[in-house]
Every structure is written in structure tokens, then in C-alpha cells.
Design an enzyme around this catalytic site. Structure first.
Site, PDB file in Angstrom:
ATOM      1  CD  GLU A  48      -2.721  -0.703   2.727  1.00  0.00           C
ATOM      2  OE1 GLU A  48      -3.992  -1.972   2.266  1.00  0.00           O
ATOM      3  OE2 GLU A  48      -1.998  -1.266   3.803  1.00  0.00           O
TER       4      GLU A  48
HETATM    5  C1  NGO Z   1      -4.027  -4.340   5.051  1.00  0.00           C
HETATM    6  C2  NGO Z   1      -3.204  -3.025   5.496  1.00  0.00           C
HETATM    7  C3  NGO Z   1      -2.436  -3.047   6.712  1.00  0.00           C
HETATM    8  C4  NGO Z   1      -3.977  -3.622   7.409  1.00  0.00           C
HETATM    9  C5  NGO Z   1      -4.548  -4.856   7.395  1.00  0.00           C
HETATM   10  C6  NGO Z   1      -6.345  -4.580   8.100  1.00  0.00           C
HETATM   11  C7  NGO Z   1      -1.959  -5.298   4.069  1.00  0.00           C
HETATM   12  C8  NGO Z   1      -0.644  -6.259   3.664  1.00  0.00           C
HETATM   13  N1  NGO Z   1      -1.931  -4.198   4.436  1.00  0.00           N
HETATM   14  O1  NGO Z   1      -2.963  -5.224   4.887  1.00  0.00           O
HETATM   15  O2  NGO Z   1      -1.763  -2.429   6.594  1.00  0.00           O
HETATM   16  O3  NGO Z   1      -3.355  -3.318   9.143  1.00  0.00           O
HETATM   17  O4  NGO Z   1      -4.580  -5.030   6.034  1.00  0.00           O
HETATM   18  O5  NGO Z   1      -6.610  -5.801   7.922  1.00  0.00           O
END
Ligand code: NGO
Length: 499
Positions: free
Chosen positions: A314
Site C-alpha cells: 500500500e
Molecule cells: C492490510 C494492510 C494493513 C492493515 C490490514 C487490516 C496489509 C498487508 N496492509 O494488509 O496495513 O492493517 O490490511 O486488515
């Protein structure tokens, strides 16, 4: 007393509700009265073998009130639990064979790790028999268990960045994970809301970045000494720690601690909300790479495990070309410190070395066809593995962006067929992350992880062909009392008939 006058065991060996389910169990008519066992004996001089023998001695004392002598191979195996290292036993380093006869028990493995896994099976056998048998518990059923794991990587992940958890909480989690033969614990050590590990060359990371958490609480961090203590505790339980520093996004805590890491030279404010994807290191500044190198060096020095996880998820405000350039340099630093890189699957846009372990987390449809055929994959599907997903609409904790995750849904699937177009050989295993946006203390961890992580542990250990939901659900029912005895406040789902 003749053998037949001993009380019969509660179960025959193939009916013991063990989790993970072993590969092969052959019961015999023999009975092993507990009070016949007088010693624990090691064959093959190895310090680690003696150390697990000593731990097992304490376990035996606690559950049977009997003190075992510690002997070596000059003594014979009568009335003993013998731990045997046998190099030719199996090519699989975690494989073991547990044999229970009427006057001796033995656990054989190619490695101490294999023997350790076998002792965990024996411990469950004792505890489950004791809980069900109550005061009648005086003997174990005879027979043989031959066992080995399906996947080499059976992991859990704990997000200590959104909320911080003490060393004691982490140790408690490690103990529970080891009961179910989990062998990796991945630590999400930094994120927008907190930096949780001391970096001696960049002290403000914890002095500033470690001082808060989601909701504005006081946060916290591990000193390097704390971290070493956790690593040792995990290593003694044959659990490998994987440190993660999430880069170049999810870095607000670092950006708030050091102004120079920001492109505009201004420190950001500390963040206590739960949005994602808004932060990035400044990829064009040289100081960024000094920072990355110092962090990777200092953490690698106290992490004996093979992997260093560099995040990569992300990075929504980093241009793709910047991301790739940043990752090329960061991957070279990981290599310089002799670690195998690990990252969330978004890392695939960069020039990743072949040995990189990519962690698949998003929904299946986002993933098919983008993974190079030769990459190694760790399955951490948000829809099946994320322990922070709510069980159902009334679960008080957790998130639900990837859907609800009931105990049955979390168990009843196969990592090999989950993602279309992935070769089974690419999959090294699976990992269950517990993201902690809504998780504040150990009871919250327990409620979201248990019982789902027990099913996850079985998926990792037991071949898919041997796993059936109804059978698992029945066995899991017997683990409620086991968790209660450990004061673990698990979610007592109505999907299970708890004993
Ligand atoms: C995503 C995000 C995290 C969040 C999570 C919550 C990933 C790999 N990046 O998973 O920052 O905490 O969802 O479910």
C-alpha cells in the site's frame, strides 16, 4: 500389579483429539501406566536436546506430579521416555515418530526440532487425557504416531505497531503457537502509528515515534535487549522470528521522528487513526538510504532467522518508478546483511531476487497472473488468514473489509488451490496476520486468534487429503478445556460443540 489391573486410558491412540492431526497413527492394545515412567533419557549428545528434555521434565512434574531423572544413553530405555536423534530417520527435519509401549516411550527425529514437535504431541496427549479423564487419568494409550508437516512455513504475524504488546504478552502468544506446532512469528514492527524497536543510531524513532498508538494511548517499544529476549524465547520453542520494517509507505512514525526523511524537510505529526496509504519515505534523498541501512543492519544483528521483511504494501503515494528504485536499493541492503528478502506481494513490480518470499494478502482476484512463476509464495489471504477479520456481524473487535471469517471458513480451504494459476511448488506455507487496529490487549489477541489459528496450524501441518471439517470441529471441541486451563479467553463459537 498386573498390566490389566491398570485403569484403561481414556482414548485409544487413534481417537485422541490431537491438533494438528498427525499423518499416521497406529494404536496398539498396550497401556502405559504413568507411574511406570521414571526417567527421561537422551540419545545423541546435543545441548539443545538436553534443554528440551529438561523442559519436558518440568511439564511432566506439573501434570503428573512425578519427578523424572535425566539420563543419557548409558542407561537403558526401560521405564523411560527416550529422545533419539537419528540422522537416517527421515529427510524431513521436523518429522518425528512417537512410540508408546507398556513400559517405555520414545520420540525419534532427524533433528532436535523434530523431537520437539513430537514432544508437543505427547504433551497434548497428556493434557487432553487429563482434562477428559479427571481423576481417573493414570495411563496413556499405546501405539505409534509417525508425523511430518505439509508446509515448511507455518506462521503467525503480530502487528505491534497499531497497538503495542508487552514482552510478556508476546511470550504468552509464542507458548500457545508452539502448542500447535507453528514455527514462524512475523513481527510488524513499524507503521504509521508507531515505531516499536530501538535503533541505536536513530534514537528518536522510539523516543518520538514509539510514544503513541491507535486511539492515542501511550504506545511503547522493545529495546534491543527485549527483542533479543523474545528471539531467544521463540528459538527455544523452535519458532523463527521474522522482523518487518514496512517501507517505503506505512512510515509516518519515522517521518514524524526525523524531519530529514521527508521530501519537504518537515516532520509530520504523529498519527493515531487507522487510515492506510498516505505516507512515504523520500526516495530521492541519500539520507533515506542511510536510514534504511542502519535499521536493517541493527535489526539483522539481533535476528538470527533467515528473513528480513521490508513491507512494500500500500505505498499509494509513492510513484511506481520511485517505489521500484527504492526497492532495488533496499533489496541490495538486505542482501548485504545476508538476509533473504520477504515482502508483501506489491514488491513484484521491483527487481526482486529469485529467493524473495512474497506474501500474498489481498483478495484472490487481485493476485492471479501477476506473480512470476518462479517466485516463492506465502499465503496470507485476507479472506481466509486474517485474524483481524470479524467472525460475524456481531463480533465486537476487528475489521470486515475482506468479509467475515467464521471458524469453519478459516479452516475449510486449501492453500494449494486458493489462488488460480499458482503452482503448488511455489507455496512455502501460510501465515495468519493479526493486525491490531482494534486489538488492545492480550485478551483481544486471544479472542481473535483462538480458535481460528488452531485451524490455521492444522492446515499448515496436516495434508489436505486428511483434513475434514466435521472431524476437525469435533477435535477442536476438546481444546476448549485446554485453552480454559491456560486462561485463554477464546471465542466460543456456536459452530463447535465445546466439551
Ligand atoms: C492490510 C494492510 C494493513 C492493515 C490490514 C487490516 C496489509 C498487508 N496492509 O494488509 O496495513 O492493517 O490490511 O486488515
Amino acid at each position: 500389579m498386573s498390566a490389566c489391573s491398570y485403569p484403561q486410558p481414556i482414548y485409544s491412540l487413534d481417537k485422541v483429539p490431537l491438533i494438528p492431526l498427525p499423518s499416521m497413527v497406529v494404536p496398539s492394545a498396550e497401556v502405559m501406566p504413568l507411574d511406570k515412567i521414571q526417567s527421561i533419557r537422551t540419545v545423541g549428545a546435543d545441548e539443545k536436546l538436553i534443554s528440551i528434555a529438561l523442559n519436558f521434565k518440568s511439564f511432566w512434574k506439573k501434570h503428573t506430579e512425578q519427578e523424572l531423572l535425566l539420563l543419557d544413553d548409558t542407561a537403558d530405555g526401560d521405564h523411560a521416555i527416550t529422545l533419539i536423534i537419528d540422522n537416517d530417520f527421515s529427510p524431513q527435519q521436523e518429522a518425528y515418530k512417537l512410540e508408546i509401549a507398556s513400559d517405555e516411550i520414545s520420540v525419534k527425529g532427524k533433528t532436535v526440532e523434530g523431537i520437539y514437535r513430537g514432544l508437543k504431541t505427547l504433551e497434548q496427549l497428556v493434557v487432553l487425557s487429563k482434562l477428559q479423564g479427571k481423576s481417573n487419568f493414570l495411563s496413556l494409550p499405546g501405539g505409534e504416531i509417525t508425523d511430518q508437516p505439509c508446509y515448511a512455513y507455518r506462521g503467525a504475524m503480530l502487528d505491534v505497531a497499531r497497538h503495542f504488546f508487552s514482552v510478556a504478552d508476546v511470550k504468552r502468544y509464542i507458548d500457545l503457537l508452539s502448542t500447535y506446532k507453528i514455527n514462524f512469528l512475523h513481527f510488524h514492527l513499524s507503521d504509521d502509528q508507531g515505531w516499536r524497536i530501538e535503533i541505536k543510531s536513530w534514537p528518536k524513532l522510539t523516543k518520538t515515534g514509539g510514544q503513541t498508538q491507535v486511539g492515542g494511548g501511550e504506545g511503547g517499544f522493545y529495546t534491543q535487549e527485549d527483542f533479543r529476549e523474545i528471539v531467544k524465547y521463540a528459538t527455544d520453542r523452535f519458532i523463527t522470528i521474522v522482523p518487518e520494517i514496512d517501507l517505503p509507505g506505512h512510515t509516518n512514525a519515522a517521518l514524524a521522528s526525523y524531519a530529514e526523511l521527508n521530501c519537504d524537510g518537515k516532520a509530520t505529526a504523529l498519527y493515531t487513526g487507522i487510515k492506510v496509504g498516505f505516507s512515504t519515505l523520500c526516495v530521492d534523498k541519500e539520507v533515506t538510504y542511510d536510514f534504511v541501512e542502519d535499521v536493517i543492519r541493527e535489526i539483522s544483528e539481533i535476528s538470527p532467522g533467515p528473513y528480513f521483511h521490508i513491507g512494500g504494501d500500500e505505498s499509494l503515494v509513492t510513484l511506481e518508478e520511485d517505489f521500484n528504485r527504492f526497492m532495488d536499493r533496499t533489496l541490495a541492503i538486505v542482501k548485504k546483511y545476508n538476509k533473504t528478502p520477504m515482502g508483501w506481494y506489491e514488491l513484484i513490480t521491483a527487481n526482486i531476487p529469485e529467493e524473495t518470499l512474497l506474501q500474498y494478502w489481498a483478495k484472490t482476484e487481485d493476485f492471479s497472473n501477476v506473480i512470476p512463476k518462479k517466485s516463492k509464495i506465502l499465503i496470507s489471504s485476507a479472506s481466509y488468514n486474517y485474524l483481524d477479520m470479524k467472525y460475524d456481524s456481531i463480533t465486537p473487535l476487528g475489521l470486515f473489509w475482506a468479509g467475515y471469517l467464521s471458524v469453519k471458513k478459516a479452516y475449510d480451504w486449501d492453500p494449494k488451490t486458493l489462488v488460480p494459476d499458482l503452482d503448488a511448488e511455489q507455496i512455502v506455507g501460510l501465515e495468519a496476520p493479526l493486525w491490531s487496529e482494534t486489538i488492545e490487549d492480550f485478551d483481544d489477541i486471544a479472542y481473535m486468534a483462538f480458535p481460528r489459528i488452531i485451524g490455521h496450524a492444522e492446515i499448515g501441518w496436516t495434508n489436505a487429503s486428511l483434513r475434514k471439517w466435521e472431524d476437525y470441529a469435533n477435535r477442536l471441541g476438546f481444546h476448549g478445556p485446554l485453552l480454559e486451563a491456560l486462561e485463554v479467553k477464546y471465542y466460543a463459537t456456536t459452530e463447535i460443540d465445546w466439551k
